[in-house]
Design a protein around this motif. Structure first.
Motif, mmCIF file in Angstrom:
data_model
loop_
_atom_site.group_PDB
_atom_site.id
_atom_site.type_symbol
_atom_site.label_atom_id
_atom_site.label_comp_id
_atom_site.label_asym_id
_atom_site.label_seq_id
_atom_site.Cartn_x
_atom_site.Cartn_y
_atom_site.Cartn_z
ATOM 1 N N PRO A 111 0.800 -1.227 0.000
ATOM 2 C CA PRO A 111 0.000 0.000 0.000
ATOM 3 C C PRO A 111 0.835 1.282 0.000
ATOM 4 O O PRO A 111 0.479 2.255 -0.673
ATOM 5 C CB PRO A 111 -0.835 -0.112 1.277
ATOM 6 C CG PRO A 111 -0.874 -1.565 1.595
ATOM 7 C CD PRO A 111 0.430 -2.132 1.105
ATOM 8 N N GLY A 112 1.956 1.298 0.697
ATOM 9 C CA GLY A 112 2.817 2.479 0.723
ATOM 10 C C GLY A 112 3.426 2.781 -0.636
ATOM 11 O O GLY A 112 3.487 3.939 -1.063
ATOM 12 N N GLU A 113 3.868 1.731 -1.314
ATOM 13 C CA GLU A 113 4.428 1.918 -2.657
ATOM 14 C C GLU A 113 3.350 2.371 -3.639
ATOM 15 O O GLU A 113 3.594 3.238 -4.481
ATOM 16 C CB GLU A 113 5.062 0.619 -3.155
ATOM 17 C CG GLU A 113 6.360 0.273 -2.473
ATOM 18 C CD GLU A 113 6.940 -1.000 -3.045
ATOM 19 O OE1 GLU A 113 7.800 -0.879 -3.948
ATOM 20 O OE2 GLU A 113 6.528 -2.089 -2.604
ATOM 21 N N LEU A 114 2.176 1.771 -3.537
ATOM 22 C CA LEU A 114 1.079 2.162 -4.429
ATOM 23 C C LEU A 114 0.738 3.636 -4.248
ATOM 24 O O LEU A 114 0.543 4.357 -5.236
ATOM 25 C CB LEU A 114 -0.152 1.293 -4.169
ATOM 26 C CG LEU A 114 -0.021 -0.164 -4.601
ATOM 27 C CD1 LEU A 114 -1.183 -0.993 -4.061
ATOM 28 C CD2 LEU A 114 0.084 -0.278 -6.107
ATOM 29 N N GLU A 115 0.682 4.111 -3.030
ATOM 30 C CA GLU A 115 0.401 5.532 -2.768
ATOM 31 C C GLU A 115 1.512 6.421 -3.312
ATOM 32 O O GLU A 115 1.260 7.517 -3.786
ATOM 33 C CB GLU A 115 0.187 5.778 -1.279
ATOM 34 C CG GLU A 115 -1.199 5.444 -0.805
ATOM 35 C CD GLU A 115 -2.287 6.139 -1.620
ATOM 36 O OE1 GLU A 115 -2.252 7.379 -1.777
ATOM 37 O OE2 GLU A 115 -3.181 5.430 -2.115
ATOM 38 N N ARG A 116 2.740 5.954 -3.218
ATOM 39 C CA ARG A 116 3.879 6.726 -3.743
ATOM 40 C C ARG A 116 3.791 6.865 -5.264
ATOM 41 O O ARG A 116 4.037 7.932 -5.818
ATOM 42 C CB ARG A 116 5.184 6.039 -3.355
ATOM 43 C CG ARG A 116 6.406 6.752 -3.873
ATOM 44 C CD ARG A 116 7.673 6.040 -3.460
ATOM 45 N NE ARG A 116 8.813 6.732 -4.012
ATOM 46 C CZ ARG A 116 9.908 6.119 -4.432
ATOM 47 N NH1 ARG A 116 10.039 4.816 -4.331
ATOM 48 N NH2 ARG A 116 10.906 6.815 -4.937
ATOM 49 N N TYR A 117 3.455 5.777 -5.969
ATOM 50 C CA TYR A 117 3.431 5.786 -7.433
ATOM 51 C C TYR A 117 2.194 6.473 -8.018
ATOM 52 O O TYR A 117 2.257 7.049 -9.097
ATOM 53 C CB TYR A 117 3.494 4.354 -7.981
ATOM 54 C CG TYR A 117 4.768 3.613 -7.674
ATOM 55 C CD1 TYR A 117 5.997 4.257 -7.641
ATOM 56 C CD2 TYR A 117 4.750 2.248 -7.426
ATOM 57 C CE1 TYR A 117 7.171 3.575 -7.362
ATOM 58 C CE2 TYR A 117 5.918 1.550 -7.163
ATOM 59 C CZ TYR A 117 7.126 2.218 -7.122
ATOM 60 O OH TYR A 117 8.279 1.527 -6.858
ATOM 61 N N ARG A 118 1.060 6.405 -7.311
ATOM 62 C CA ARG A 118 -0.208 6.891 -7.869
ATOM 63 C C ARG A 118 -0.128 8.330 -8.408
ATOM 64 O O ARG A 118 -0.552 8.576 -9.534
ATOM 65 C CB ARG A 118 -1.319 6.761 -6.830
ATOM 66 C CG ARG A 118 -2.698 6.978 -7.420
ATOM 67 C CD ARG A 118 -3.821 6.661 -6.441
ATOM 68 N NE ARG A 118 -3.610 5.511 -5.588
ATOM 69 C CZ ARG A 118 -3.828 4.232 -5.943
ATOM 70 N NH1 ARG A 118 -4.270 3.965 -7.140
ATOM 71 N NH2 ARG A 118 -3.611 3.254 -5.102
ATOM 72 N N PRO A 119 0.403 9.310 -7.663
ATOM 73 C CA PRO A 119 0.416 10.675 -8.213
ATOM 74 C C PRO A 119 1.444 10.894 -9.336
ATOM 75 O O PRO A 119 1.383 11.888 -10.045
ATOM 76 C CB PRO A 119 0.756 11.541 -7.004
ATOM 77 C CG PRO A 119 1.402 10.635 -6.021
ATOM 78 C CD PRO A 119 0.854 9.264 -6.275
ATOM 79 N N MET A 120 2.355 9.958 -9.511
ATOM 80 C CA MET A 120 3.380 10.097 -10.551
ATOM 81 C C MET A 120 2.883 9.699 -11.924
ATOM 82 O O MET A 120 3.403 10.158 -12.934
ATOM 83 C CB MET A 120 4.597 9.229 -10.207
ATOM 84 C CG MET A 120 5.328 9.624 -8.973
ATOM 85 S SD MET A 120 6.676 8.448 -8.741
ATOM 86 C CE MET A 120 7.188 8.875 -7.097
ATOM 87 N N LEU A 121 1.900 8.800 -11.969
ATOM 88 C CA LEU A 121 1.417 8.247 -13.234
ATOM 89 C C LEU A 121 0.007 8.721 -13.524
ATOM 90 O O LEU A 121 -0.880 8.580 -12.693
ATOM 91 C CB LEU A 121 1.404 6.728 -13.166
ATOM 92 C CG LEU A 121 2.681 6.042 -13.585
ATOM 93 C CD1 LEU A 121 2.614 4.564 -13.243
ATOM 94 C CD2 LEU A 121 2.942 6.210 -15.060
ATOM 95 N N HIS A 122 -0.182 9.269 -14.700
ATOM 96 C CA HIS A 122 -1.493 9.734 -15.132
ATOM 97 C C HIS A 122 -1.870 8.971 -16.395
ATOM 98 O O HIS A 122 -1.433 9.324 -17.488
ATOM 99 C CB HIS A 122 -1.469 11.242 -15.382
ATOM 100 C CG HIS A 122 -0.983 11.997 -14.193
ATOM 101 N ND1 HIS A 122 -1.752 12.200 -13.080
ATOM 102 C CD2 HIS A 122 0.220 12.554 -13.924
ATOM 103 C CE1 HIS A 122 -1.054 12.862 -12.181
ATOM 104 N NE2 HIS A 122 0.144 13.086 -12.666
ATOM 105 N N PRO A 123 -2.644 7.877 -16.243
ATOM 106 C CA PRO A 123 -3.012 7.069 -17.415
ATOM 107 C C PRO A 123 -3.659 7.916 -18.508
ATOM 108 O O PRO A 123 -4.393 8.854 -18.228
ATOM 109 C CB PRO A 123 -4.003 6.052 -16.842
ATOM 110 C CG PRO A 123 -3.641 5.960 -15.395
ATOM 111 C CD PRO A 123 -3.207 7.354 -15.011
#
Length: 169
Positions: A111-123
């Motif tokens: 969950p911590g990694e997912l939260e870190r990556y989420r704002p970096m990637l905009h499908p």
């Protein structure tokens, strides 16, 4: 969209220079679109995806029904072998670069990694992208395509220092 079957304008031969892995990854990080290659039903499959480069890893988003999600989910161990390609080659001049990464892809579940990556990637596709895949590069190759300096002949490589031209035997 109509098809155009006209011949492209001829372009002079290009010099292909191998890139080191650090420069290849730097270039890959400078673009956001690439192509992932993986096995689906025992055949190679290619999908265009957007990515970010984080701590030397390629991170992409995918969705529940995607073949890549299923492929990475049903694997134990270090991940599944994939290839990832990105490039920036001008269609008219044929100048630019291409990078290919071969490595292991795994579904990110922390969950911590997912939260870190989420704002970096905009499908860029119109659907919910609720899964994240991380690729750990093992083999990084790249080529830079530049204009020749006029001393090379098509298909023969650099001019021979002895002054000979033509194919080497």
């Amino acid at each position: 969209m109509p098809l155009d079957n006209t011949e492209p304008a001829p372009v002079a031969p290009r010099r292909s220079t191998e890139l080191g892995s650090a420069e290849a990854l730097r270039l890959l990080g400078s673009v956001s679109l690439g192509r992932i290659v993986f096995t689906h039903r025992a055949l190679p499959t290619v999908r265009p995806v957007n990515h970010v480069l984080v701590d030397g890893h390629i991170v992409i988003r995918t969705h529940e029904g995607a073949a890549l999600t299923s492929y990475t989910r049903h694997n134990g161990g270090p991940g599944v072998v994939v290839a990832y390609e990105a490039d920036a080659i001008d269609p008219e001049t044929h100048l630019g670069w291409s990078v290919v990464v071969t490595g292991y892809a795994e579904l990110v579940t922390d969950p911590g990694e997912l939260e870190r990556y989420r704002p970096m990637l905009h499908p860029w596709v119109d659907r919910t992208m609720d899964h994240t895949v991380r690729i750990r590069p093992d083999l990084v190759t790249g080529v830079l395509l530049t204009e020749t300096d006029g001393t090379e002949e098509r298909g023969t490589g650099p001019a021979d220092p002895s002054g000979r031209t033509g194919p080497r035997t």
